[in-house]
Design a protein around this motif. Structure first.
Motif, PDB file in Angstrom:
ATOM      1  N   ARG A  79       0.829  -1.206   0.000  1.00 32.03           N
ATOM      2  CA  ARG A  79       0.000   0.000   0.000  1.00 32.03           C
ATOM      3  C   ARG A  79       0.866   1.260   0.000  1.00 32.03           C
ATOM      4  O   ARG A  79       0.541   2.252  -0.654  1.00 32.03           O
ATOM      5  N   ARG A 102      -6.584   0.058  -9.331  1.00 29.33           N
ATOM      6  CA  ARG A 102      -7.626  -0.701  -8.636  1.00 29.33           C
ATOM      7  C   ARG A 102      -8.140  -1.843  -9.498  1.00 29.33           C
ATOM      8  O   ARG A 102      -8.343  -2.961  -9.023  1.00 29.33           O
ATOM      9  N   ALA A 106      -7.549  -5.678  -8.414  1.00 27.09           N
ATOM     10  CA  ALA A 106      -8.787  -6.429  -8.168  1.00 27.09           C
ATOM     11  C   ALA A 106      -8.821  -7.690  -9.018  1.00 27.09           C
ATOM     12  O   ALA A 106      -9.209  -8.772  -8.544  1.00 27.09           O
ATOM     13  N   ARG A 116      -3.310  -9.685  -1.125  1.00 28.18           N
ATOM     14  CA  ARG A 116      -4.042  -8.525  -0.614  1.00 28.18           C
ATOM     15  C   ARG A 116      -3.996  -7.415  -1.651  1.00 28.18           C
ATOM     16  O   ARG A 116      -2.977  -7.229  -2.326  1.00 28.18           O
ATOM     17  N   ASN A 117      -5.104  -6.694  -1.775  1.00 33.58           N
ATOM     18  CA  ASN A 117      -5.183  -5.597  -2.737  1.00 33.58           C
ATOM     19  C   ASN A 117      -4.588  -4.344  -2.098  1.00 33.58           C
ATOM     20  O   ASN A 117      -5.179  -3.775  -1.170  1.00 33.58           O
ATOM     21  N   THR A 119      -4.469  -1.373  -3.091  1.00 29.02           N
ATOM     22  CA  THR A 119      -5.198  -0.137  -3.365  1.00 29.02           C
ATOM     23  C   THR A 119      -6.438   0.011  -2.494  1.00 29.02           C
ATOM     24  O   THR A 119      -7.159   1.013  -2.611  1.00 29.02           O
ATOM     25  N   SER A 120      -6.701  -0.994  -1.638  1.00 32.77           N
ATOM     26  CA  SER A 120      -7.882  -0.922  -0.770  1.00 32.77           C
ATOM     27  C   SER A 120      -7.792   0.278   0.172  1.00 32.77           C
ATOM     28  O   SER A 120      -6.727   0.620   0.683  1.00 32.77           O
ATOM     29  N   ARG A 121      -8.929   0.915   0.360  1.00 30.23           N
ATOM     30  CA  ARG A 121      -9.091   2.055   1.282  1.00 30.23           C
ATOM     31  C   ARG A 121      -8.308   3.297   0.856  1.00 30.23           C
ATOM     32  O   ARG A 121      -8.105   4.204   1.654  1.00 30.23           O
TER      33      ARG A 121
END
Length: 303
Positions: A79, A102, A106, A116-117, A119-121
């Motif tokens: 991240r 994203r 995804a 784990r992504n 770009t989450s949050r």
């Protein structure tokens, strides 16, 4: 006749290979799966156009090249790495890059390529609202002057009077025209047929009947290619005359909706009823009209 075997390599394949050539396998493999999924579509999403897939890949490719100098695989990107590469970007550019990232991560998470992504949050943020500006009269006049094809006056009337989108104009059928009751149905929405559009329509129908008397194409607009089929004309053909001008068909459509907002006290409900646009678009036009009216009033007061 079924005797031609077209063994030419699609241009998409060569383009994608050139774009991914310098990336390591850990990045190139998943990026290729992502782009192919966008380009060809799937059971849960429609295929994107070549320009859209190119836009997405061009947005993320420099970032992937930077990460590839330190990492061997897409799953190693964190991240903090995403936030670091986003820092130089602002406004629409940042929004475009983040949306593309994203989409990539995804797809990679769905395929099990990353745990784990990253770009989450990370918020995309609201697009900065711009005040739409009316077209200058000389820009409109240049587009009108450029209308040389028999269908061009009708195309201009549909865009500038009825605010029809290019896709809606291409899909218009002969059955959508009700000359007796002076009604016109565009994209499933019936509208009154004004005199200017009616004259352009009659002129085009007369030309169409003379030029292609035996065509069975049910669409209102036809050309040399589609007169032999039953399909619609392309958006590329529709925009040929107006390409390169300030007053394109899309700009004329937007100008018509802005004009309606200016003359009806920036009422978004009225715009939604007249043009069948969604509430967010109607509010956008209403806000632009309100700011233009306020600015004009302030200028008059100061003058």
């Amino acid at each position: 006749m079924g005797i031609l075997v077209d063994d030419r390599r699609p241009a998409f394949e060569s383009w994608l290979e050139n774009k991914l050539r310098d990336l390591p396998a850990g990045f190139a493999g998943e990026t290729e799966r992502w782009i192919r999924a966008l380009h060809h579509g799937g059971p849960r999403h429609t295929a994107r156009t070549r320009s859209t897939t190119a836009h997405y890949l061009n947005a993320v490719r420099p970032l992937l090249t930077t990460w590839a100098e330190r990492y061997d695989h897409l799953r190693e990107v964190t991240r903090d790495d995403v936030l670091a590469v986003l820092e130089p970007f602002h406004g629409d550019r940042r929004r475009t890059v983040l949306i593309a990232l994203r989409s990539l991560f995804a797809a990679a998470k769905k395929n099990g390529a990353v745990f784990r992504n990253p770009t989450s949050r990370i918020r995309v943020g609201q697009r900065a609202g711009r005040v739409l500006q009316p077209l200058a009269p000389d820009h409109v006049q240049r587009t009108i002057t450029a209308a040389a094809r028999p269908a061009d006056p009708l195309i201009l009337a549909l865009a500038s009077i009825h605010a029809a989108r290019p896709g809606g104009i291409c899909d218009l059928l002969l059955d959508d025209i009700d000359l007796g009751n002076r009604r016109l149905t565009i994209a499933g929405r019936t509208r009154p047929l004004d005199e200017m559009t009616r004259r352009a329509l009659l002129h085009w129908l007369d030309y169409r009947r003379t030029r292609w008397p035996t065509t069975v194409n049910p669409h209102l607009l036809v050309n040399m290619r589609t007169a032999l089929t039953t399909g619609p004309v392309s958006s590329y053909w529709l925009n040929t005359t107006f390409r390169g001008h300030e007053a394109t068909l899309d700009r004329l459509r937007m100008d018509r909706q802005l004009e309606e907002a200016l003359t009806h006290r920036a009422d978004p409900l009225h715009l939604a009823l007249v043009f069948g646009i969604d509430e967010k678009t109607a509010i956008r036009y209403a806000n632009s009209a309100r700011q233009l009216l306020t600015t004009a009033a302030e200028c008059e007061t100061s003058g």
